[in-house]
Write a protein that holds these residues in place. Structure first.
Motif, PDB file in Angstrom:
ATOM      1  N   PRO A 171       0.823  -1.199   0.000  1.00 20.18           N
ATOM      2  CA  PRO A 171       0.000   0.000   0.000  1.00 20.18           C
ATOM      3  C   PRO A 171       0.861   1.253   0.000  1.00 20.18           C
ATOM      4  CG  PRO A 171       0.044  -0.971   2.178  1.00 20.18           C
ATOM      5  CD  PRO A 171       0.769  -1.905   1.273  1.00 20.18           C
ATOM      6  N   ARG A 172       0.445   2.202  -0.819  1.00 17.67           N
ATOM      7  CA  ARG A 172       1.092   3.509  -0.880  1.00 17.67           C
ATOM      8  C   ARG A 172       2.607   3.361  -0.930  1.00 17.67           C
ATOM      9  NH1 ARG A 172      -3.156   4.390   2.973  1.00 17.67           N
ATOM     10  NH2 ARG A 172      -4.756   5.699   2.070  1.00 17.67           N
ATOM     11  N   GLN A 173       3.117   2.734  -1.975  1.00 17.52           N
ATOM     12  CA  GLN A 173       4.529   2.474  -2.100  1.00 17.52           C
ATOM     13  C   GLN A 173       5.355   3.752  -2.005  1.00 17.52           C
ATOM     14  OE1 GLN A 173       4.901   0.600  -5.856  1.00 17.52           O
ATOM     15  NE2 GLN A 173       4.516  -1.446  -5.054  1.00 17.52           N
ATOM     16  N   SER A 174       6.513   3.631  -1.391  1.00 17.19           N
ATOM     17  CA  SER A 174       7.447   4.745  -1.320  1.00 17.19           C
ATOM     18  C   SER A 174       8.279   4.796  -2.586  1.00 17.19           C
ATOM     19  CB  SER A 174       8.358   4.560  -0.098  1.00 17.19           C
ATOM     20  OG  SER A 174       9.399   5.505  -0.129  1.00 17.19           O
ATOM     21  N   SER A 188      10.611   2.332  -8.087  1.00 19.82           N
ATOM     22  CA  SER A 188      11.175   1.689  -6.901  1.00 19.82           C
ATOM     23  C   SER A 188      10.693   0.238  -6.795  1.00 19.82           C
ATOM     24  CB  SER A 188      10.805   2.475  -5.645  1.00 19.82           C
ATOM     25  OG  SER A 188       9.395   2.506  -5.461  1.00 19.82           O
ATOM     26  N   GLY A 189       9.417   0.015  -7.098  1.00 21.73           N
ATOM     27  CA  GLY A 189       8.894  -1.349  -7.057  1.00 21.73           C
ATOM     28  C   GLY A 189       9.574  -2.248  -8.068  1.00 21.73           C
ATOM     29  N   SER A 190       9.802  -1.716  -9.270  1.00 25.29           N
ATOM     30  CA  SER A 190      10.474  -2.503 -10.303  1.00 25.29           C
ATOM     31  C   SER A 190      11.906  -2.820  -9.904  1.00 25.29           C
ATOM     32  CB  SER A 190      10.451  -1.737 -11.630  1.00 25.29           C
ATOM     33  OG  SER A 190      11.113  -2.464 -12.635  1.00 25.29           O
ATOM     34  N   ALA A 191      12.596  -1.850  -9.328  1.00 25.71           N
ATOM     35  CA  ALA A 191      13.983  -2.075  -8.914  1.00 25.71           C
ATOM     36  C   ALA A 191      14.063  -3.156  -7.843  1.00 25.71           C
ATOM     37  CB  ALA A 191      14.585  -0.769  -8.395  1.00 25.71           C
TER      38      ALA A 191
END
Length: 898
Positions: free
Chosen positions: A689-692, A747-750
């Motif tokens: 939720p609400r990724q940084s 950031s999620g992909s990394a």
């Protein structure tokens, strides 16, 4: 087409004349056979006489290149030169007349060799330039793990042929490597390639023909012998097309060796593949026309060189209805070929399918019989790793040198001294409270999971030689117990293993061999030629090829093994009181450790590398091939990035103190049960939720620089800032870096691609930048606003703390247009930061965007920081309320400084 009858040396007439002259000594001639064994690091030549005695032995180191992490390459040109050197040296040192050589056999590692089909020249497998790379490295070594994605794609097909490789094809096999070449090599170059297993490449260099070994193609290339499961051509056309290798189906699979009896020929171990060519004979220092036997994979040569020995077995260890050394007795004999890793081989009359065990393979050694292959990913390498990483290693090494022995024998004696010192009933008693599970390099059998890891129960802070010896014993015990697990799994599936035939350097370790026999409850046989059992088996292939008659048939391989194999000694299970019982108990703990590791090890998933085109750019920071033959990379070399096959889909949990309905803690602060309890809310990485936008990268080596990270992590999105704390004294990084992306999706992909990947050979961690609650700390809470028309402060109950703490909370805020105008307009970031400053809050705007439907203004997710000094009482230092939607607060309290 029938092979030409190999060269046969006529007896000298002088010998015949001598038989009539009593004054002359008889000059008896012996036939000799040569075995060639190509391992990972060296090539060996062995010369045996017609009785199977080794009369000449020589070895030569071969080149091994590692252009980047997990990539390992060799050259058939270099390997052949080393073979020629060893043959010349063995003949010379043993003073063997080359004219007495009747046959030659080859074994090699299961590595992929690539040549051009039109000019028969080596094709470099070094990317990105391949044929322009300026080298002749045309062999992708068995331990090369570059085709991880291709392996996953192949196993996803669930094709029926995968039944014959233990259910899943290993990255060590050769079809994944061929597919990798197609995906990365220029098309015009790939279209010119033909492919061999290394053993077949060596018989090709020796004879010039294109015949293939069943051992090579069945065990490592997905070939299903004709008649097995309805196989018509051996090669499975639908399978190759499904995985993207439809090119290789053309011309009846000519580039793989063709169709048996149509445009190709396939042979079992040692059958006559041809005769030594003029060119090869000149290079080897032999006569042309010598018989060349069909080659095998090196581990299978170990089976040939050991299990045929006529050894003293008890009735319960034999098939009662057959003679003591009948071929059927092989069904009860497990060949354990031990080196860096260990292969476990057993033959059966009918196919036996075992999960996690490769095979069954028909015809690979003896026609119409089946072979199964289990294994341990690391045994010799595991012992080496355990010793070299222990603090007492240098001390042990110097002590062993002073006694003029190797470190293993020294530690075995040290264990005996420890036993005497404490008056222990056995060495095993010393390790009764130490439980070591050693799948540090993954599990080959029977779990077949390369992501498996190790564990230790009973680890202490002991850095002494005693502590090292105990750790070393634990590793040996693990090897023995895992062997027991593999044998039990195979026997439960239908095998009838009752004895172990070892080969390799581990045979000299008497404590390990005793553990093996006792744990597995069966005798262990050590061959006479401990260090040469494999190459001895290869020489038997030469003897079989040389036995060919005018009808083209050769002597049965088992009869050759029966005649030429040399029994050594037998190690029986110990009769020492209590040892068997102790190992039985520890085996139960071993199974629990294995189960625990399996539960925490997620299923294999596609490795996530950067996508490449055929001529794509490299993923590593520096990709130039090393000029050194060593497989070790220089410590000053720029980092290289690889991704492990470990799953990226593990769930993460955020610990949060449970609150009562009114928002207050549900237990008094002094209640220990409350302090130790946390509420875990699992969040999958894909739905966090609400990724940084900010991530933290940990476990970096000292070689990694900011430029390296920008190149590697910049491929996943725009980087706004990158902070890498430095050690000012040495000007090296502190092992951690913080990367802020322009958008959370980056950031999620990394994280998805890089977590548990490798940079500079080290496995790294990549995760969202989150701060966690210290044990026992109750956070300050930012309350939901009930009146969105006013901003007001409201105290909350707090507890005194010993030092300053901070609380971080994600809030979703909606700022109406009138509030934005009241703060002077400007950008959304400006308006939100203004609101935070009004309430003396530090914050970071994460996701400004459109408001919910039906509202005006701007909505954003904000990371808010609230601080409080030591000794804060109720109603002091509380967090103010802010305008927000009704979404749930996310709190991340931690220790910190302003």
């Amino acid at each position: 087409m029938a092979a030409a009858i190999p060269f046969q040396q006529a007896h000298h007439s002088s010998s015949e004349q001598a038989s009539h002259d009593p004054h002359h000594d008889l000059r008896l001639e012996q036939n000799h056979y040569i075995g060639i064994d190509v391992g990972t690091g060296s090539a060996r030549a062995c010369i045996i006489n017609q009785n199977g005695d080794i009369v000449g032995l020589s070895s030569e180191n071969i080149g091994l290149w590692q252009p980047q992490q997990t990539y390992y390459e060799q050259s058939t040109t270099d390997i052949w030169k080393c073979i020629c050197v060893t043959v010349h040296r063995a003949l010379s040192q043993a003073k063997i007349d080359p004219s007495t050589i009747r046959g030659i056999g080859f074994d090699a590692t299961c590595s992929l060799a690539v040549f051009t089909h039109d000019t028969d020249e080596p094709v470099s497998v070094t990317e990105p330039d391949f044929h322009k790379s300026g080298n002749d490295h045309n062999v992708i070594l068995w331990l090369d793990h570059r085709p991880m994605e291709e392996t996953t794609k192949i196993n996803a097909t669930k094709h029926n042929l995968l039944r014959y490789v233990g259910g899943t094809m290993s990255v060590e096999m050769e079809i994944p490597k061929v597919l990798w070449l197609k995906n990365n090599m220029p098309k015009e170059l790939f279209d010119r390639c033909k492919f061999y297993d290394l053993a077949d490449a060596l018989t090709h260099l020796a004879t010039g023909n294109e015949k293939r070994s069943f051992c090579s193609v069945v065990c490592k290339q997905g070939y299903v012998p004709v008649g097995v499961d309805g196989s018509v051509k051996g090669w499975q056309e639908d399978f190759l097309k499904e995985i993207g290798l439809e090119d290789l189906t053309e011309d009846n699979f000519k580039r793989l060796g063709g169709v048996d009896g149509v445009n190709g020929e396939y042979l079992s171990a040692g059958e006559l593949t041809g005769t030594l060519s003029e060119k090869a004979a000149a290079e080897l220092g032999l006569n042309a026309g010598i018989a060349v036997g069909s080659g095998v994979i090196d581990a299978y040569a170990g089976w040939i060189g050991t299990v045929g020995a006529n050894v003293p077995l008890q009735d319960h260890e034999l098939s009662a209805d057959r003679p003591k050394n009948d071929q059927s007795q092989a069904f009860t004999r497990l060949a354990a070929v031990a080196g860096t890793s260990t292969c476990h081989l057993v033959m059966s009359q009918e196919p036996v399918f075992v999960n996690g065990v490769w095979g069954p393979y028909r015809d690979s050694i003896i026609p119409n019989y089946w072979m199964a292959e289990g294994g341990q990913s690391a045994t010799g390498e595991l012992l080496k790793h355990v010793l070299e990483t222990h603090p007492a290693f240098n001390h042990a090494t110097s002590m062993a040198a002073s006694y003029k022995t190797n470190i293993y024998d020294f530690l075995n004696e040290h264990l005996r001294d420890m036993q005497t010192k404490v008056n222990a009933p056995s060495i095993s008693y010393l390790g009764r409270h130490f439980f070591f599970y050693g799948d540090l390099f993954g599990n080959r059998s029977p779990i077949a999971d390369p992501t498996m890891k190790g564990s230790v129960v009973g680890l202490s802070s002991d850095k002494s030689l005693d502590g090292m010896a105990l750790y070393y014993y634990g590793a040996m015990e693990f090897i023995a117990l895992q062997t027991k697990q593999i044998i039990r799994t195979m026997n439960e599936a239908g095998h009838k293993i009752s004895s172990i035939f070892m080969s390799g350097s581990q045979c000299q370790n008497d404590i390990l061999m005793s553990l093996m026999a006792t744990a597995c409850e069966m005798p262990v046989f050590i061959p006479r030629y401990v260090h040469a059992a494999v190459v001895h088996g290869a020489a038997m292939l030469g003897a079989k090829a040389a036995s060919v008659g005018k009808d083209g048939k050769t002597e049965d391989l088992w009869s050759i093994m029966d005649r030429m194999s040399k029994p050594g000694k037998m190690v029986k299970p110990t009769e020492m009181k209590g040892v068997t019982e102790l190992l039985d108990v520890k085996y139960k703990v071993f199974l629990e450790q294995a189960s625990g590791q399996k539960m925490t090890s997620s299923p294999r998933s596609p490795s996530r590398r950067r996508s490449r085109t055929r001529s794509g750019t490299p993923t590593a920071v520096n990709r130039e091939p090393s000029p050194s033959r060593s497989h070790l990379s220089s410590p000053t070399r720029s980092p290289r990035r690889t991704i492990s096959s470990r799953s990226r889909s593990r769930s993460r949990s955020l610990s949060r103190t449970p609150l009562a309905r009114n928002g207050s803690p549900s237990r008094a602060s002094g209640d220990r049960r409350y302090r130790e309890r946390s509420y875990n809310r699992s969040i999958s990485r894909d739905r966090a939720p609400r990724q940084s936008s900010k991530i933290v990268v940990e476990k970096l080596t000292k070689n990694v620089t900011e430029a390296h990270l920008r190149e590697i992590f910049g491929s996943y999105g725009e980087i706004e800032s990158l902070d890498m704390p430095m050690n000012r004294q040495f000007m090296t990084n502190r092992g951690t870096a913080y990367i802020l992306y322009a958008h959370p999706s980056a950031s999620g992909s990394a994280i998805a691609h890089m977590h548990e990947g490798q940079i500079d050979g080290a496995v790294i961690n990549a995760d969202y930048h989150r701060l966690y609650r210290p044990e026992g700390f109750r956070p300050y809470v930012v309350h939901q606003a009930t009146d969105t028309d006013h901003h007001r402060r409201e105290g909350v109950d707090t507890v005194a703390v010993e030092e300053e703490r901070m609380m971080f909370t994600f809030r979703t805020m909606v700022i109406p247009d009138h509030a934005r105008r009241h703060r002077g307009g400007g950008s959304d970031h400006t308006a939100i930061q203004g609101l935070l400053r009004e309430h003396h809050l530090a914050g970071e705007v994460q996701q400004p965007g459109a408001p919910p439907e039906g509202e005006d203004g701007v909505q954003a997710t904000v990371l808010i920081v609230v601080t409080a000094g030591a000794g804060v009482g109720a109603g002091q230092g509380a967090a103010p309320e802010v305008e927000a939607d009704t979404g749930e607060d996310k709190t991340f309290p931690c220790r910190g400084r302003r």
